[in-house]
Design an enzyme around this catalytic site. Structure first.
Site, PDB file in Angstrom:
ATOM      1  N   HIS A  95      -3.331   1.946   4.797  1.00  8.84           N
ATOM      2  CA  HIS A  95      -2.644   0.930   5.607  1.00  8.84           C
ATOM      3  C   HIS A  95      -2.833   1.171   7.103  1.00  8.84           C
ATOM      4  O   HIS A  95      -3.189   2.266   7.539  1.00  8.84           O
ATOM      5  CB  HIS A  95      -1.148   0.922   5.281  1.00  8.84           C
ATOM      6  N   GLU A  99       3.856   5.735  -1.696  1.00 10.49           N
ATOM      7  CA  GLU A  99       3.470   6.978  -1.039  1.00 10.49           C
ATOM      8  C   GLU A  99       4.216   8.158  -1.656  1.00 10.49           C
ATOM      9  O   GLU A  99       5.227   8.010  -2.335  1.00 10.49           O
ATOM     10  CB  GLU A  99       3.742   6.867   0.471  1.00 10.49           C
TER      11      GLU A  99
END
Length: 199
Positions: A8, A81
């Site tokens: 990202h 994550e």
């Protein structure tokens, strides 16, 4: 199967050098958004048969930028994550001072961090969820091209799962909006590239 991972874009948490794990759902900052658009201009989303993303805001927004609204984005919780537990959101400078024995020479937290962050995720559990995702992708799309937008530590573990039996401490973190590509044939994976920048 060809599977490409994109990390990202930048968030203010990245910029502030804080741990940004599964409990910190930050959005892209202005720089991260602009850089993602710049990189995406050099990216061909049409090459991919299917797109997956972490459900976290920073990953979803990056996925939308790179696919330019042309692809369905499948969200998968296994792409969240790494879960640092109580350490999520902590400044790395504070961790280095307080727990120097679990920070490696590259300034990354190693697997032993869990002796202090008791409710954090272990490397073994992290490797298992990454492996479960990869196995499913291979079963579903053995001859397809898969795009995945996710996180720095998660992509490290993906590479580690394929290449080092889950020892993430041997893999560095990619830059924001960088790409990693793996080719998988007969369940054998090879890294084609890692940390490739498009802008």
């Amino acid at each position: 199967m060809e599977i490409v991972f994109i990390r990202h874009g930048q968030t203010d948490v990245n910029k502030d050098n804080r741990l940004q794990g599964a409990h910190v759902d930050a959005e892209l900052n202005d720089y991260g958004r602009a850089y993602a658009k710049k990189a995406a201009a050099n990216f061909d989303e049409n090459k991919f048969d299917v797109v997956y993303s972490s459900p976290m805001k920073r990953a979803v927004e990056t996925a939308k930028i790179f696919t330019k609204g042309k692809k369905k984005i499948n969200l998968d919780d296994r792409l969240l994550e790494f879960d640092f537990g109580d350490w999520d959101g902590k400044k790395m400078d504070d961790i280095v001072k307080e727990y120097p024995d679990v920070v490696d020479p590259w300034g990354k937290i190693d697997r032993d961090y869990i002796k202090y962050a008791k409710n954090g995720e272990s490397y073994e559990d992290f490797d298992k969820r990454c492996g479960d995702f990869l196995d499913e992708m291979y079963q579903k799309y053995p001859d397809k091209k898969v795009l995945v937008v996710a996180h720095g530590r998660l992509i490290r573990m993906i590479a580690a799962h394929y290449l080092t039996n889950g020892d993430m401490d041997k893999i560095d973190t990619m830059n924001n909006c960088a790409l990693a590509k793996f080719s998988v044939k007969k369940k054998i994976a090879r890294m084609i590239f890692y940390n490739r920048l498009l802008a």
